[in-house]
Design an enzyme around this catalytic site. Structure first.
Site, PDB file in Angstrom:
ATOM      1  N   GLY A  72     -10.140  19.341 -88.922  1.00 41.75           N
ATOM      2  CA  GLY A  72     -10.141  20.489 -88.875  1.00 41.75           C
ATOM      3  C   GLY A  72     -10.098  21.093 -90.562  1.00 41.75           C
ATOM      4  O   GLY A  72     -10.683  22.021 -90.928  1.00 41.75           O
ATOM      5  N   GLY A 128      -6.943  24.199 -85.318  1.00 43.80           N
ATOM      6  CA  GLY A 128      -6.494  22.845 -85.791  1.00 43.80           C
ATOM      7  C   GLY A 128      -6.837  22.503 -87.257  1.00 43.80           C
ATOM      8  O   GLY A 128      -7.144  21.479 -87.578  1.00 43.80           O
ATOM      9  N   LEU A 141     -14.578  30.095 -87.618  1.00 45.55           N
ATOM     10  CA  LEU A 141     -12.995  30.194 -87.188  1.00 45.55           C
ATOM     11  C   LEU A 141     -12.958  28.832 -86.821  1.00 45.55           C
ATOM     12  O   LEU A 141     -13.527  28.343 -85.861  1.00 45.55           O
ATOM     13  CB  LEU A 141     -12.830  31.251 -86.210  1.00 45.55           C
ATOM     14  CG  LEU A 141     -11.405  31.182 -85.927  1.00 45.55           C
ATOM     15  CD1 LEU A 141     -11.034  32.771 -85.399  1.00 45.55           C
ATOM     16  CD2 LEU A 141     -10.704  30.445 -84.660  1.00 45.55           C
ATOM     17  N   ILE A 142     -11.877  28.130 -87.458  1.00 44.33           N
ATOM     18  CA  ILE A 142     -11.552  26.615 -86.923  1.00 44.33           C
ATOM     19  C   ILE A 142     -10.111  26.494 -86.572  1.00 44.33           C
ATOM     20  O   ILE A 142      -9.271  26.976 -87.159  1.00 44.33           O
ATOM     21  CB  ILE A 142     -12.048  25.797 -88.162  1.00 44.33           C
ATOM     22  CG1 ILE A 142     -13.129  25.825 -88.777  1.00 44.33           C
ATOM     23  CG2 ILE A 142     -11.859  24.266 -87.725  1.00 44.33           C
ATOM     24  CD1 ILE A 142     -13.613  25.577 -90.300  1.00 44.33           C
ATOM     25  N   SER A 176      -4.953  22.283 -89.935  1.00 44.81           N
ATOM     26  CA  SER A 176      -3.793  22.121 -90.861  1.00 44.81           C
ATOM     27  C   SER A 176      -4.064  20.492 -91.423  1.00 44.81           C
ATOM     28  O   SER A 176      -3.295  20.373 -92.513  1.00 44.81           O
ATOM     29  CB  SER A 176      -2.486  22.048 -89.940  1.00 44.81           C
ATOM     30  OG  SER A 176      -2.243  21.177 -88.879  1.00 44.81           O
ATOM     31  N   SER A 177      -4.946  19.920 -90.773  1.00 40.86           N
ATOM     32  CA  SER A 177      -5.009  18.458 -91.322  1.00 40.86           C
ATOM     33  C   SER A 177      -6.276  17.848 -90.751  1.00 40.86           C
ATOM     34  O   SER A 177      -7.051  18.532 -89.818  1.00 40.86           O
ATOM     35  CB  SER A 177      -3.801  17.391 -90.935  1.00 40.86           C
ATOM     36  OG  SER A 177      -3.768  17.565 -89.362  1.00 40.86           O
ATOM     37  N   GLY A 178      -6.741  16.722 -90.984  1.00 40.69           N
ATOM     38  CA  GLY A 178      -7.673  15.962 -90.361  1.00 40.69           C
ATOM     39  C   GLY A 178      -9.116  16.497 -90.320  1.00 40.69           C
ATOM     40  O   GLY A 178      -9.489  17.065 -91.260  1.00 40.69           O
ATOM     41  N   TYR A 231      -6.187  11.166 -72.085  1.00 38.19           N
ATOM     42  CA  TYR A 231      -7.066  11.686 -73.239  1.00 38.19           C
ATOM     43  C   TYR A 231      -8.567  11.742 -72.999  1.00 38.19           C
ATOM     44  O   TYR A 231      -8.929  12.831 -73.096  1.00 38.19           O
ATOM     45  CB  TYR A 231      -6.651  10.866 -74.565  1.00 38.19           C
ATOM     46  CG  TYR A 231      -7.439  11.332 -75.878  1.00 38.19           C
ATOM     47  CD1 TYR A 231      -7.215  12.368 -76.567  1.00 38.19           C
ATOM     48  CD2 TYR A 231      -8.671  10.571 -76.272  1.00 38.19           C
ATOM     49  CE1 TYR A 231      -7.879  12.827 -77.733  1.00 38.19           C
ATOM     50  CE2 TYR A 231      -9.522  11.122 -77.238  1.00 38.19           C
ATOM     51  CZ  TYR A 231      -9.056  11.939 -78.018  1.00 38.19           C
ATOM     52  OH  TYR A 231      -9.743  12.486 -79.182  1.00 38.19           O
TER      53      TYR A 231
END
Length: 269
Positions: free
Chosen positions: A36, A30, A27-28, A32-34, A162
């Site tokens: 992940g 994030g 299970l990952i 939707s892009s990049g 960050y």
């Protein structure tokens, strides 16, 4: 497992797996892009079942496959976490990848922005991990892979909030690895370098230009120029491969820098 990889300061730079890897479910967050999205593609290509989660599911970004499920998940929402884990069924590996970036002078960064970053990058990771530990502990196996940043290796200016959010996860992961070892649960860190494709700090709600006061302009200009034209970069595939290695390495190693720049920083440190 036999590992011929160099171990420099507790960092694993290459994993040489000599045993067959059992196909499992990951299970990952994030996805939707990049990083992940690329990690989801990589695990699927290795024959695993992938539960790709994201706040707003997107169609067509992953192969049509009976081994891929796309689920909505907001790591800052406890009910969303519970619903996603119920829908996913048992998983073998959790990859905490979801995160947001923020860049700017700390002096000018609103506390509301800082809290937003911590809600996703720190508390979201902790909430996901806390929710999945019971099934791992009861089963006596499982892996948590937390994706942080090379900023934890060498903190960079104009990213104090960050960096702090990711440093918190470094300490959290190290402690949790000891805590869960007795239950057969492994906890790992992947530390990606800088990837321009992730559009760090380009969140629509966290505007960089609002957080660079005039007093910081001459200091900030070359730093952002470096972001635009980095000497070394991390590819999304670098991170996907590092996550894959971390998930399948049964040793006690904790850290996996990902990307040429992250590896260089880890070696220098």
């Amino acid at each position: 497992m036999t590992d011929d990889s160099p171990d420099i300061g507790g960092y694993l730079f290459c994993v040489n797996t000599k045993e067959d890897i059992v196909m499992k479910t990951v299970l990952i967050t994030g996805s939707s892009s990049g990083y992940g999205l690329e990690t989801a593609r990589h695990f699927h290509a290795q024959g695993w079942t992938v539960v790709a989660t994201m706040r707003t599911p997107r169609e067509g970004i992953l192969p049509a496959s009976d081994r891929i499920r796309v689920l909505p998940l907001d790591v800052t929402d406890a009910s969303s976490i519970a619903a996603a884990l119920e829908a996913s069924g048992p998983v073998d590996v959790l990859v905490n990848n979801a995160g947001i970036g923020v860049a700017g002078a700390f002096e000018a960064t609103p506390m509301s922005h800082i809290r937003k970053v911590f809600e996703t990058n720190t508390f979201g990771v902790m909430a996901m991990t806390q929710a999945i530990i019971p099934q791992f502990r009861i089963r006596g196996s499982g892996v948590v892979v937390n994706v942080t940043s090379s900023a934890t290796l060498v903190p960079m200016p104009l990213a104090a909030a960050y960096t702090a959010s990711k440093m918190a996860i470094e300490g959290f992961t190290g402690s949790l690895a000891h805590e869960l070892q007795a239950f057969g649960v492994r906890v790992k860190l992947v530390e990606p370098g800088y990837a321009p494709s992730t559009r760090f700090a380009h969140n629509t709600e966290l505007r960089v230009e609002d957080m660079i006061p005039e007093a910081y302009a001459s200091f900030a200009q070359p730093i952002f120029a470096g972001f635009a034209n980095p000497a070394m970069v991390t590819k999304e595939t670098d991170v996907a491969e590092a996550v894959w290695h971390a998930a399948n390495d049964t040793s006690a190693r904790l850290r996996y820098p990902a990307g040429a720049d992250a590896v260089a920083l880890a070696r220098a440190g």
